[in-house]
Structure formats: structure tokens, C-alpha cells
Design a protein around this motif. Structure first.
Motif, short mmCIF file in Angstrom:
data_model
loop_
_atom_site.label_atom_id
_atom_site.label_comp_id
_atom_site.label_asym_id
_atom_site.label_seq_id
_atom_site.Cartn_x
_atom_site.Cartn_y
_atom_site.Cartn_z
N TYR A 1 -9.79 -1.60 4.35
CA TYR A 1 -10.88 -0.68 4.68
C TYR A 1 -10.37 0.77 4.72
O TYR A 1 -10.97 1.68 4.15
CB TYR A 1 -11.47 -1.09 6.02
CG TYR A 1 -12.49 -0.14 6.59
CD1 TYR A 1 -13.84 -0.25 6.24
CD2 TYR A 1 -12.13 0.84 7.50
CE1 TYR A 1 -14.78 0.61 6.78
CE2 TYR A 1 -13.05 1.71 8.04
CZ TYR A 1 -14.39 1.59 7.67
OH TYR A 1 -15.31 2.45 8.22
N CYS A 2 -9.25 0.98 5.41
CA CYS A 2 -8.70 2.33 5.53
C CYS A 2 -8.15 2.84 4.20
O CYS A 2 -8.28 4.02 3.87
CB CYS A 2 -7.59 2.34 6.59
SG CYS A 2 -8.18 2.11 8.28
N GLN A 3 -7.54 1.96 3.42
CA GLN A 3 -7.03 2.38 2.11
C GLN A 3 -8.18 2.82 1.22
O GLN A 3 -8.07 3.82 0.49
CB GLN A 3 -6.27 1.22 1.46
CG GLN A 3 -5.63 1.59 0.12
CD GLN A 3 -4.88 0.43 -0.48
OE1 GLN A 3 -5.21 -0.73 -0.25
NE2 GLN A 3 -3.85 0.72 -1.26
N ASP A 4 -9.27 2.12 1.28
CA ASP A 4 -10.45 2.46 0.50
C ASP A 4 -10.97 3.85 0.87
O ASP A 4 -11.41 4.63 0.02
CB ASP A 4 -11.53 1.40 0.71
CG ASP A 4 -12.77 1.67 -0.13
OD1 ASP A 4 -12.61 1.88 -1.34
OD2 ASP A 4 -13.88 1.66 0.43
N ARG A 5 -10.91 4.18 2.15
CA ARG A 5 -11.40 5.47 2.64
C ARG A 5 -10.32 6.56 2.65
O ARG A 5 -10.57 7.68 3.05
CB ARG A 5 -11.96 5.29 4.06
CG ARG A 5 -13.14 4.33 4.13
CD ARG A 5 -13.59 4.11 5.57
NE ARG A 5 -14.17 5.33 6.13
CZ ARG A 5 -15.45 5.66 6.00
NH1 ARG A 5 -16.27 4.87 5.31
NH2 ARG A 5 -15.90 6.76 6.55
N ASN B 1 -9.17 11.16 -1.76
CA ASN B 1 -8.00 11.43 -2.58
C ASN B 1 -6.69 11.17 -1.88
O ASN B 1 -5.78 10.58 -2.42
CB ASN B 1 -8.03 12.89 -3.07
CG ASN B 1 -9.21 13.13 -4.01
OD1 ASN B 1 -9.50 12.29 -4.84
ND2 ASN B 1 -9.88 14.26 -3.84
N ASP B 2 -6.53 11.64 -0.63
CA ASP B 2 -5.26 11.58 0.06
C ASP B 2 -5.39 10.79 1.35
O ASP B 2 -6.41 10.84 2.03
CB ASP B 2 -4.75 12.98 0.37
CG ASP B 2 -4.54 13.79 -0.89
OD1 ASP B 2 -3.93 13.24 -1.83
OD2 ASP B 2 -4.99 14.96 -0.94
N ARG C 1 0.82 -1.21 0.00
CA ARG C 1 0.00 0.00 0.00
C ARG C 1 0.86 1.27 0.00
O ARG C 1 0.38 2.34 0.38
CB ARG C 1 -0.94 -0.03 1.21
CG ARG C 1 -1.97 -1.15 1.11
CD ARG C 1 -2.76 -1.35 2.40
NE ARG C 1 -3.84 -2.29 2.17
CZ ARG C 1 -3.70 -3.61 2.15
NH1 ARG C 1 -2.51 -4.16 2.36
NH2 ARG C 1 -4.75 -4.39 1.92
N ASN C 2 2.13 1.11 -0.38
CA ASN C 2 3.06 2.23 -0.46
C ASN C 2 3.26 2.93 0.89
O ASN C 2 3.46 4.14 0.95
CB ASN C 2 2.60 3.25 -1.52
CG ASN C 2 2.62 2.67 -2.92
OD1 ASN C 2 3.55 1.94 -3.28
ND2 ASN C 2 1.60 2.97 -3.70
N ILE C 3 3.19 2.16 1.95
CA ILE C 3 3.44 2.68 3.29
C ILE C 3 4.79 2.13 3.72
O ILE C 3 4.90 1.00 4.19
CB ILE C 3 2.33 2.26 4.27
CG1 ILE C 3 0.97 2.74 3.76
CG2 ILE C 3 2.59 2.82 5.67
CD1 ILE C 3 -0.21 2.17 4.52
#
Length: 355
Positions: A294-298, A351-352, A240-242
């Protein structure tokens, strides 16, 4: 250095200093041989496959061989003795005038302990010929029976127990970079933050080597093992690019802090399942398999976003008594499934990322 010699009609040999050690009803020679010599004279006799005296070895693990070969090329520290059973009755080892003469003949010595190290050294030799001269400590028995080999193998692999994983992970923080597991080091750094940061829900509850003995709390090894899939190369965070430590650390703290809010003052009570290994491991598995997506989606990994993803009443709190009597993996899976049952799966686009 071992010295080579050759007698007429015999295999070449090496000479090396030695000590004779007597233990109980057996004795052995403690000496040193090069990796090149070990690669020639040794072989593994596999239990259940080879019909010969001394067959006590297991089938080789190819992944371990590759890892040991890399270690040999990078570091080359092998302080523990390779243990051999000399079975070549035509060409015997000779102890004379302070030197041990060892014939360099194939299939002369069964490997009682160290077969993966020897195979790793053989593999390293294929790409690095200099490994051939690496000196390795060796203990050489002679003509042991299968029962005697089994006794020695068991004494090494059962009585001489490995160090606790928590100590291994803790030592990764000070060892040379060639020796360490990078994912374990990152996970250890996050474990330190969880244990020391004032805003951490696990402040002073993670047990590091040297910590006072106490009931409850979570061992460092548990924390590191649970988090490694998250922080490993191509792991769940990197997918997730983290990448950076601070963001990874914050996301993990946000997740467990979100759960802790439902417990309030009861969070640090011994009834709370998340104060134990299964709770932490099951929670981390849920973070990996459900919450991150879930968090990536939001586009938000904040504590509020994670808290709002759950519907947990006072009667829904996950308690330690619920996993009592369950095995480690079973208890971990139970915690994960309980969290899944309390999870409100919704979707929202943005978006971010917000952390």
C-alpha cells in the motif's frame, strides 16, 4: 593427536587418551577422535526403518547438514560430545595403558546423539580435506540395548533443554560474524531501537535477557522472529529496495505508531492486544503482507500515510480478550485478519518515497 596402528588381519586403529565415566548402571569412555575417523566408523540406525538393537535416530534433515558443513569450514567449534554405541563385536575397542584403541572399521558405532554434526563434517570433508584432522570430543558406550539408547537419547533431547531463543538472539550481538544469523542481527538492532527510542510505541516493553520479570511485554525472541522475513536477504524490505537499517527501523516504528494513535492513552494498558506477542506478530505480518505494498503504491511510508489507511473507531480497538484462549498461530492470524478488516484499500501514484 590420535596414533594409527595396524595389527595383522585387523582394521587399522587409532589410539587416544580417555576417561572412563560411570553413571548409574552404565559406563562410557570419554575421548577424542578426528572428523575423518568419525566419518568412517559411525552410522545412524533409524527408528522405524532399521531392524536392529539401538535404532533410536530420526531421518536426517539435509538443510541442517549443509548448515553444519558451512559452520565447520568457517568456525569449526564442536565442544559437545558425539555420543556413540559401539556395536562391532568382531573388532572391539581396547582400553589399555592410559590409551583407548579404536578400530577404524565401517559401521562399528551407532550414533546416539550427533548424527547431523557427523554428516555435516562428512559433507565439509568433500570440499575441505583439512577438516579430516579436526578433533571432536566423543562419548563411547558399548553394546547398549534399544531401551538404553532411548534413555540416553531422551535425556539429551528432553531433559537438557536448549537455551531460550531470546538469549540466542541477544548473543548474536556479540558473537563472531561467522556464527551469527545476519537477519536476526538486523532484527535485534531494530528491537533495541523499539525498546529504547523515545518516539517508539514499544519503549521499555520488549523483554531482553536479564530484564526484571513482569507480566505483559513482548519477548525479544518474538520480536526478532516476527521481523526476520522483513529484513532478511531478498526479504520484503529488500524487494522494495529498502536496504538501510535506519529506514527499515523508521518504517516499523511508523506502522505501530500509526496504530497506537487510535488507542491514545489506552495503548500501554494491559487490555491492548498489541502489548502481547500475538499483537506484535500479527501486526508485523499485516505490515509485510498489506501495508508495505500500500505504501509503495503511494510512494510514502510515513506515519500519516499508514494511519490514514485505517478506519478504526473506539469500538474497533483490538483487545487482548479477543485472542484469549487462542493458540499462538491462531491468535497471530486473528490479529492480522482484524487489521485487514479495518484497512481502507485505496491506490495513489507518486514519484518519490517519503518516510
Amino acid at each position: 593427536m590420535a596414533k594409527k596402528s595396524k595389527a595383522s588381519g585387523k582394521s587399522p586403529s587409532v589410539k587416544a587418551p580417555f576417561l572412563k565415566v560411570d553413571q548409574g548402571d552404565t559406563s562410557f569412555y570419554l575421548t577424542k577422535l578426528t572428523a575423518g575417523v568419525l566419518g568412517v566408523i559411525t552410522y545412524a540406525s533409524i527408528r522405524g526403518q532399521d531392524n536392529e538393537e539401538g535404532a533410536v535416530q530420526r531421518i536426517l534433515n539435509t538443510r541442517r547438514i549443509s548448515s553444519i558443513a558451512d559452520f565447520a569450514n568457517a568456525v569449526g567449534h564442536f565442544p559437545n560430545s558425539i555420543v556413540l554405541n559401539w556395536v562391532n563385536t568382531k573388532e572391539k575397542i581396547i582400553a589399555k595403558d592410559g590409551s583407548l584403541e579404536v578400530p577404524i572399521a565401517t559401521r562399528s558405532a551407532q550414533l546416539i546423539d550427533g548424527q547431523h554434526r557427523v554428516e555435516g563434517l562428512r559433507a565439509a570433508l568433500e570440499t575441505n580435506p583439512e577438516i579430516r584432522d579436526l578433533e571432536i570430543p566423543v562419548a563411547i558406550y558399548q553394546n547398549l540395548s534399544t531401551a538404553q539408547c532411548a534413555n540416553i537419547f531422551l535425556s539429551i533431547n528432553t531433559e537438557q533443554k536448549p537455551v531460550p531463543r531470546s538469549l540466542v538472539y541477544d548473543l548474536y550481538g556479540i558473537a563472531d560474524v561467522e556464527l551469527v544469523d545476519a537477519a536476526a542481527v538486523r532484527a535485534r538492532d531494530i528491537a533495541i531501537a523499539l525498546n529504547e527510542d523515545e518516539d517508539s510505541p514499544y519503549r521499555n516493553t520488549i523483554k531482553f535477557p536479564g530484564s526484571p520479570r513482569s507480566r505483559g511485554g513482548i519477548a525479544l525472541s518474538t520480536v526478532v522472529t516476527a521481523m526476520k522475513p522483513l529484513v532478511d536477504i531478498k526479504g520484503d524490505f529488500e524487494q522494495r529496495n529498502i536496504f538501510d537499517l535506519e529506514t527499515q527501523k523508521k518504517i516499523i516504528k511508523n506502522f505501530f505508531s500509526a496504530i497506537s494513535q487510535f488507542y491514545g492513552e489506552r495503548w500501554y494498558e494491559p487490555t491492548n492486544a498489541f502489548m502481547y506477542a500475538a499483537g506484535f506478530s500479527g501486526g508485523t505480518d499485516f505490515l509485510k503482507t498489506k501495508m508495505l505494498a500500500y505504501c509503495q503504491d503511494r510512494k510514502s511510508f510515513t506515519q500519516k500515510t499508514m494511519k490514514d489507511a485505517f478506519s478504526i473507531s473506539v469500538n474497533d480497538l483490538i483487545l487482548q480478550e479477543e485472542v484469549k484462549g487462542k493458540g499462538g498461530k491462531e491468535a497471530t492470524l486473528f490479529i492480522q485478519e482484524r487489521l485487514t478488516g479495518l484497512f481502507k484499500l485505496t491506490s495513489s501514484k507518486g514519484n518519490d518515497y517519503e518516510v
